[in-house]
Design a protein around this motif. Structure first.
Motif, mmCIF file in Angstrom:
data_model
loop_
_atom_site.group_PDB
_atom_site.id
_atom_site.type_symbol
_atom_site.label_atom_id
_atom_site.label_comp_id
_atom_site.label_asym_id
_atom_site.label_seq_id
_atom_site.Cartn_x
_atom_site.Cartn_y
_atom_site.Cartn_z
ATOM 1 N N MET A 135 0.841 -1.183 0.000
ATOM 2 C CA MET A 135 0.000 0.000 0.000
ATOM 3 C C MET A 135 0.881 1.239 0.000
ATOM 4 O O MET A 135 1.879 1.296 0.705
ATOM 5 C CB MET A 135 -0.920 -0.010 1.225
ATOM 6 N N SER A 136 0.499 2.230 -0.770
ATOM 7 C CA SER A 136 1.280 3.463 -0.843
ATOM 8 C C SER A 136 1.003 4.342 0.371
ATOM 9 O O SER A 136 -0.027 4.198 1.045
ATOM 10 C CB SER A 136 0.924 4.233 -2.121
ATOM 11 N N LEU A 137 1.908 5.279 0.610
ATOM 12 C CA LEU A 137 1.740 6.219 1.712
ATOM 13 C C LEU A 137 0.506 7.086 1.480
ATOM 14 O O LEU A 137 -0.231 7.407 2.420
ATOM 15 C CB LEU A 137 2.995 7.080 1.853
ATOM 16 N N LYS A 138 0.245 7.434 0.228
ATOM 17 C CA LYS A 138 -0.926 8.254 -0.104
ATOM 18 C C LYS A 138 -2.212 7.533 0.288
ATOM 19 O O LYS A 138 -3.107 8.122 0.903
ATOM 20 C CB LYS A 138 -0.925 8.566 -1.602
ATOM 21 N N LYS A 139 -2.320 6.239 -0.041
ATOM 22 C CA LYS A 139 -3.517 5.470 0.312
ATOM 23 C C LYS A 139 -3.642 5.314 1.831
ATOM 24 O O LYS A 139 -4.748 5.366 2.386
ATOM 25 C CB LYS A 139 -3.482 4.102 -0.350
ATOM 26 N N ALA A 140 -2.517 5.131 2.495
ATOM 27 C CA ALA A 140 -2.539 5.004 3.955
ATOM 28 C C ALA A 140 -3.041 6.298 4.586
ATOM 29 O O ALA A 140 -3.879 6.275 5.497
ATOM 30 C CB ALA A 140 -1.151 4.652 4.474
ATOM 31 N N TYR A 141 -2.542 7.433 4.095
ATOM 32 C CA TYR A 141 -2.996 8.719 4.631
ATOM 33 C C TYR A 141 -4.451 8.998 4.295
ATOM 34 O O TYR A 141 -5.182 9.603 5.084
ATOM 35 C CB TYR A 141 -2.109 9.858 4.135
ATOM 36 N N LEU A 142 -4.917 8.551 3.117
ATOM 37 C CA LEU A 142 -6.331 8.699 2.769
ATOM 38 C C LEU A 142 -7.208 7.912 3.747
ATOM 39 O O LEU A 142 -8.274 8.388 4.151
ATOM 40 C CB LEU A 142 -6.590 8.239 1.336
ATOM 41 N N LEU A 143 -6.761 6.724 4.135
ATOM 42 C CA LEU A 143 -7.490 5.931 5.126
ATOM 43 C C LEU A 143 -7.544 6.673 6.456
ATOM 44 O O LEU A 143 -8.602 6.754 7.098
ATOM 45 C CB LEU A 143 -6.830 4.561 5.297
ATOM 46 N N VAL A 144 -6.419 7.239 6.873
ATOM 47 C CA VAL A 144 -6.361 8.002 8.125
ATOM 48 C C VAL A 144 -7.329 9.183 8.065
ATOM 49 O O VAL A 144 -8.121 9.409 8.995
ATOM 50 C CB VAL A 144 -4.920 8.489 8.407
ATOM 51 N N ILE A 145 -7.298 9.932 6.967
ATOM 52 C CA ILE A 145 -8.161 11.116 6.827
ATOM 53 C C ILE A 145 -9.636 10.724 6.819
ATOM 54 O O ILE A 145 -10.462 11.385 7.466
ATOM 55 C CB ILE A 145 -7.770 11.916 5.563
ATOM 56 N N LEU A 146 -9.978 9.649 6.101
ATOM 57 C CA LEU A 146 -11.365 9.202 6.052
ATOM 58 C C LEU A 146 -11.890 8.873 7.452
ATOM 59 O O LEU A 146 -12.982 9.293 7.845
ATOM 60 C CB LEU A 146 -11.483 7.978 5.139
ATOM 61 N N ILE A 147 -11.102 8.133 8.222
ATOM 62 C CA ILE A 147 -11.513 7.775 9.585
ATOM 63 C C ILE A 147 -11.627 9.019 10.457
ATOM 64 O O ILE A 147 -12.580 9.165 11.237
ATOM 65 C CB ILE A 147 -10.538 6.752 10.195
ATOM 66 N N LEU A 148 -10.681 9.948 10.315
ATOM 67 C CA LEU A 148 -10.732 11.182 11.097
ATOM 68 C C LEU A 148 -11.983 11.990 10.790
ATOM 69 O O LEU A 148 -12.627 12.529 11.700
ATOM 70 C CB LEU A 148 -9.492 12.044 10.818
ATOM 71 N N ALA A 177 -3.129 -1.671 9.709
ATOM 72 C CA ALA A 177 -3.255 -1.665 11.168
ATOM 73 C C ALA A 177 -2.673 -0.396 11.774
ATOM 74 O O ALA A 177 -3.306 0.251 12.618
ATOM 75 C CB ALA A 177 -2.568 -2.893 11.758
ATOM 76 N N VAL A 178 -1.488 -0.013 11.340
ATOM 77 C CA VAL A 178 -0.844 1.189 11.884
ATOM 78 C C VAL A 178 -1.627 2.441 11.477
ATOM 79 O O VAL A 178 -1.787 3.370 12.281
ATOM 80 C CB VAL A 178 0.633 1.270 11.443
ATOM 81 N N ALA A 179 -2.143 2.478 10.250
ATOM 82 C CA ALA A 179 -2.961 3.617 9.811
ATOM 83 C C ALA A 179 -4.218 3.747 10.669
ATOM 84 O O ALA A 179 -4.613 4.863 11.051
ATOM 85 C CB ALA A 179 -3.329 3.467 8.335
#
Length: 197
Positions: A1-14, A95-97
């Motif tokens: 998974m790319s860092l961009k997708k990981a950050y998108l997951l973080v932002i969506l949850i936030l 998991a970390v995201a």
């Protein structure tokens, strides 16, 4: 998974976490409850930000807790970046995201809510109130999901708790807590896949 997708997951949850908390805070009085089903309720509570409502006494304790959590989030953010750069398993990255998103979600409450909301005791709070209930870094975390799946008196023959009233599952939590728990669950259940590389 790319860092961009990981950050998108973080932002969506936030976004989901903060929208749900702001909705509850601006539409419910403290301890107000709505039955969705007998086993699922929306029940508005606030806590100091520690697991199970535990608290470090005093204003300094709250500041210490919030400061520690901000440092921990820095470490988790680095862990996410490092995992992506090392092409770690998607299990680990997701998991970390999730853990990062949940931690940031609850920190936002602790840092900002005391200054942007007024009190919820006996009234519905106002966003961007001219009479905030607290100071920066001293906000309370909003919780709302309550699943009392079973409630009743335990049999008297049980040791220690026999005859006492018991509720399974009596924790009240929020979207951020779900994200953290899911992330930790992935690390435990899929341990070999998460850390295999």
């Amino acid at each position: 998974m790319s860092l961009k997708k990981a950050y998108l997951l973080v932002i969506l949850i936030l976004v989901v976490d903060q929208l749900s908390k702001i909705y509850i805070k601006t539409n419910f009085e403290l301890d107000e409850e709505v039955y969705v089903f007998d086993w699922f309720r929306i029940h508005f509570i606030e806590n100091s930000g520690m697991a199970w409502g535990a608290e470090i006494p005093g204003a300094f304790g709250k500041l210490l807790l919030t400061s520690f959590r901000i440092l921990a989030v820095g470490g988790i953010a680095y862990w996410l970046w490092d995992a992506v750069k090392k092409h770690a398993s998607n299990y680990l990255i997701v998991a970390v995201a999730l853990i990062l998103a949940g931690a940031v979600g609850n920190i936002l409450d602790s840092v900002f809510y005391g200054r942007i909301f007024n009190d919820s005791y006996g009234q519905v709070a106002t966003l961007f109130s001219s009479e905030p209930y607290g100071q920066w870094f001293h906000g309370k975390v909003v919780d709302m999901f309550y699943f009392p799946i079973w409630e009743g008196n335990l049999p008297s023959w049980l040791p220690i708790w026999g005859g006492q009233h018991f509720t399974f599952f009596n924790a009240i939590f929020n979207v951020a807590d779900v994200a953290i728990s899911t992330g930790v669950g992935i690390l435990i259940v899929f341990n070999k896949k998460a850390f295999g590389k």
